[in-house]
Design a protein around this motif. Sequence first.
Motif, PDB file in Angstrom:
ATOM      1  N   SER A 196       0.841  -1.200   0.000  1.00 60.35           N
ATOM      2  CA  SER A 196       0.000   0.000   0.000  1.00 60.35           C
ATOM      3  C   SER A 196       0.879   1.253   0.000  1.00 60.35           C
ATOM      4  CB  SER A 196      -0.898   0.015   1.244  1.00 60.35           C
ATOM      5  OG  SER A 196      -0.136   0.366   2.388  1.00 60.35           O
ATOM      6  N   ALA A 197       0.231   2.384  -0.060  1.00 61.27           N
ATOM      7  CA  ALA A 197       0.965   3.656  -0.063  1.00 61.27           C
ATOM      8  C   ALA A 197       1.259   4.135   1.360  1.00 61.27           C
ATOM      9  CB  ALA A 197       0.150   4.707  -0.808  1.00 61.27           C
TER      10      ALA A 197
ATOM     11  N   HIS B 225       4.734   0.828  -3.742  1.00 59.92           N
ATOM     12  CA  HIS B 225       3.501   1.510  -4.120  1.00 59.92           C
ATOM     13  C   HIS B 225       3.750   3.013  -4.131  1.00 59.92           C
ATOM     14  CE1 HIS B 225      -0.647   2.792  -4.354  1.00 59.92           C
ATOM     15  NE2 HIS B 225      -0.987   1.545  -4.611  1.00 59.92           N
ATOM     16  N   LYS B 226       3.192   3.666  -5.132  1.00 57.88           N
ATOM     17  CA  LYS B 226       3.353   5.125  -5.216  1.00 57.88           C
ATOM     18  C   LYS B 226       2.726   5.793  -4.006  1.00 57.88           C
ATOM     19  CE  LYS B 226       3.182   5.586 -10.212  1.00 57.88           C
ATOM     20  NZ  LYS B 226       2.259   5.869 -11.318  1.00 57.88           N
ATOM     21  N   PRO B 227       3.296   6.894  -3.584  1.00 58.21           N
ATOM     22  CA  PRO B 227       2.647   7.662  -2.505  1.00 58.21           C
ATOM     23  C   PRO B 227       1.362   8.274  -3.039  1.00 58.21           C
ATOM     24  CG  PRO B 227       4.481   8.885  -3.421  1.00 58.21           C
ATOM     25  CD  PRO B 227       4.520   7.528  -4.057  1.00 58.21           C
ATOM     26  N   GLU B 228       0.504   8.704  -2.117  1.00 57.76           N
ATOM     27  CA  GLU B 228      -0.776   9.259  -2.560  1.00 57.76           C
ATOM     28  C   GLU B 228      -0.581  10.555  -3.335  1.00 57.76           C
ATOM     29  OE1 GLU B 228      -4.181   8.606   0.391  1.00 57.76           O
ATOM     30  OE2 GLU B 228      -2.393   8.432   1.633  1.00 57.76           O
TER      31      GLU B 228
END
Lengths: 372, 482
Positions: A196-197, B225-228
């Motif tokens: 997840s991010a 995972h890319k940051p928001e």
Amino acid sequence: MMVTSESELAEAIAGAKGPLQVVGGGTRLPVSGEVLRVGISGVKLYEPGALTLVVGAGTPLAEVEDLLAAEGQRLAFEPMDYRPIMGSEGEPTIGGVVAANISGPRRVQAGACRDFLLGVRFVDGQGRVIKSGGRVMKNVTGYDLVKLMAGSWGTLGVLSEVSLKVLPAAEAVATVVVHGLEDAAAIKALSRALGSAYDVSGAAHIGQGTEARSLVRVEGFADSVVYRAGRLRELLGGFGEISVEDDPARNAALWKRIRDVEDFAGRAGDVWRLSLKPSDGPVAAAALRAAFGAEVIHDWGGGLIWALVPAGADLRAAMGDLPGHARIIRASADTVARLGRFHPRPAPVARLEAGLKEKYDPRGIFNPGLMG
Amino acid sequence: MQMPTPDQTILSRKDHIVRRLRTVLPDDAVIDAPEETRAYECDALSAYRCPPLAVVLPASTKEVAAALKICHEEGVPVVPRGSGTSLAGGALPTEDSIILGVARLNRVLETDYDNRFIRVQTGLTNLSVTGAVEDEGFFYAPDPSSQLACAIAGNIAMNSGGAHCLKYGVTTNNLMGVKMVLMDGSIIDLGGPCADMAGLDLLGLICGSEGQLGVVTEATLRILHKPEGARPVMMGFDSNEEAGACVSDIIKAGILPVAIEFMDRPVIRATENFVGAGYPDVEALLIVEVEGSEAEIAQQLARIIEIGQRHNPVEIRESGSAEESARIWAGRKAAFGAMGQINDYMCLDGTIPVSQLPFVLRRIGELSGEYGLGVGNVFHAGDGNMHPLILYDANKPGDLEKAESMGADILKLCVEVGGCLTGEHGVGVEKRELMDAQYNADDLDAQMAVKDVFDPAWLLNPAKVFPLAATAQRRARPMAAE
């Protein structure tokens, strides 16, 4: 024999008549040879604004951690304390941590000890003082002997000084706890969180049945921790009953328990450490339980298994074709001699390792047989 | 810059060697016509050129192994080449060498989101690795500025960094495993989807070894995972000291931005003339970027701005939108191009302790005056990785040599203050003769001993990294077999 300076260390090695057992705090399994205790202690440089620390290899880990804590910083790779499971005494040193590349639960986010090692000074088997790397964060000048020394367990050279990148300590911490999951579901949940991010800094699974707990840690500024713990709670909601632990002291105790494998402390049997592809964690755990009635702790999102098994068990045979490796952490000298502490490497890789050993320690005096 | 005298016996056996290579590779994968080998005569350090004996472009690990085995038997040096974007001459051939290009090794082999890795052939470009996983929300973190063109093979050889390594680390921190071919043609696997190594950290040793230990054909890379979201703030200061102190204070405050970029006045002015990003005309400009959710970004930026305010800023501009972010980054991203509009330039890559920033910038200014060459500074301030750009005129006799001499002085200065010669570009041929400034004979010997183990005949990229005099004996090749 105890040395307290680099020049003493070089002299001791150049003049050594036989095998040396290289020791920092002496908290892990011994090998044969005359004890060479590295007591080169002291902080040479600490610049909090540059996140840089340079210390003598024999500096006690506790001293390093206190120094950093006073500036709101820490060793992000969260080195474990081996004393509880080894039942050993002595004071762990930073050189010992580096030599064994000891990295705790935060490895999934921050990286291993080797990822924070900026430079080393060491003495090779001929008594020569060698330096590699330096004190800056980006350095591709020449070969990275720094990585080679991290995790070489004193078999190639004896560390006299290490430079480390340090990081800010977290303002807040929370652990999202999923209750009662079987291994397979637990590792799926941990994978979901790690993918997840939300910058997960710990992903472990302990216990079985209704007592099973899958633990997902987030750290950082207070508001951010609250936010991310909330999002993770939603993300993992389908897996089972969920609670969030946000008490700092209880979090510290919980992750120290994982880090130091406290659940196996003082108990009979051998302790092994398996490094695996995370999704293979449940498969390996099932095989170990079936073969030996093993007790298992999953860390690193499933990529690391700590196993408590009956004395003398050979876990490598039970791993089958799973990619990965198994290392003996605690066992009798007989078992170590029979199975080897380190997982055997394929022949071409073993040849390269032997070639390096021959170059760096031509007399074969450093911790003979330890990694072989 | 010196290169070893080519081995005449190899040159005289060219036809034989090429014929043998054609027995294991498709016809179009062996290039020996002079008009075609010319395309491989240099990399991005284009001041130095030399066409190779021949070029091979294998399309599988097996083909790499077969080609290397023949070169090993023939005693022919091999220069591995990714995309040829090295700024240090890492892929510069010699007349008696075979270029081994990995361009045809360009497949994604496996993506595994549960275990957060991707396995690729190493001819794939850096950006296409992220391209392969971004639909699932993932990315590959190291982002050298040549990422559109540079190959993973070259990233591993040079341990490439990028703008975001303050948070995510460089290649070695994101590389989990490799398949590689040794000079004798044997194939080995190091690391993989597991977190650590069974024995010695040979993977860490391979990364950054500048193609001297083996040819990496496959890599297992960590994906995240890319940051928001992400957003920068730009801060202008009237002195380098204030800007430097601000960087230090941000880090001390426990904030870990993904990037802290620094530009000095010559670069700011050049980029303003070039792209007009709207930068203030100040002595020093910082761009600090943070990541997270919208609320996390706002909170971190507020703390950073509060720290910036304590250092007498001339201007602080927080981005409030994607457009504003792009505008703030526009000047920084165009910085090299903008300097190139003014003149030819040489890009250095020394790293210094962040605390030495003001002193080193002052000293570079003095050297600029002494040599009579303009210099601009644009670099990754968070990790002290400087990129002084020395301006010179390639058409003016003696100017290149003068720039090189000034560059050497700056790099020695970096070492003197506790830093190093190169932070992310590599040594190559460019800084080979400066290695003595950072390492003594024993230090270098310990490094060269590694090559002795992996490549005893010193055939892989042999004239790089170490001072020529130091490697002369090891490179002597009496054995070239018939």
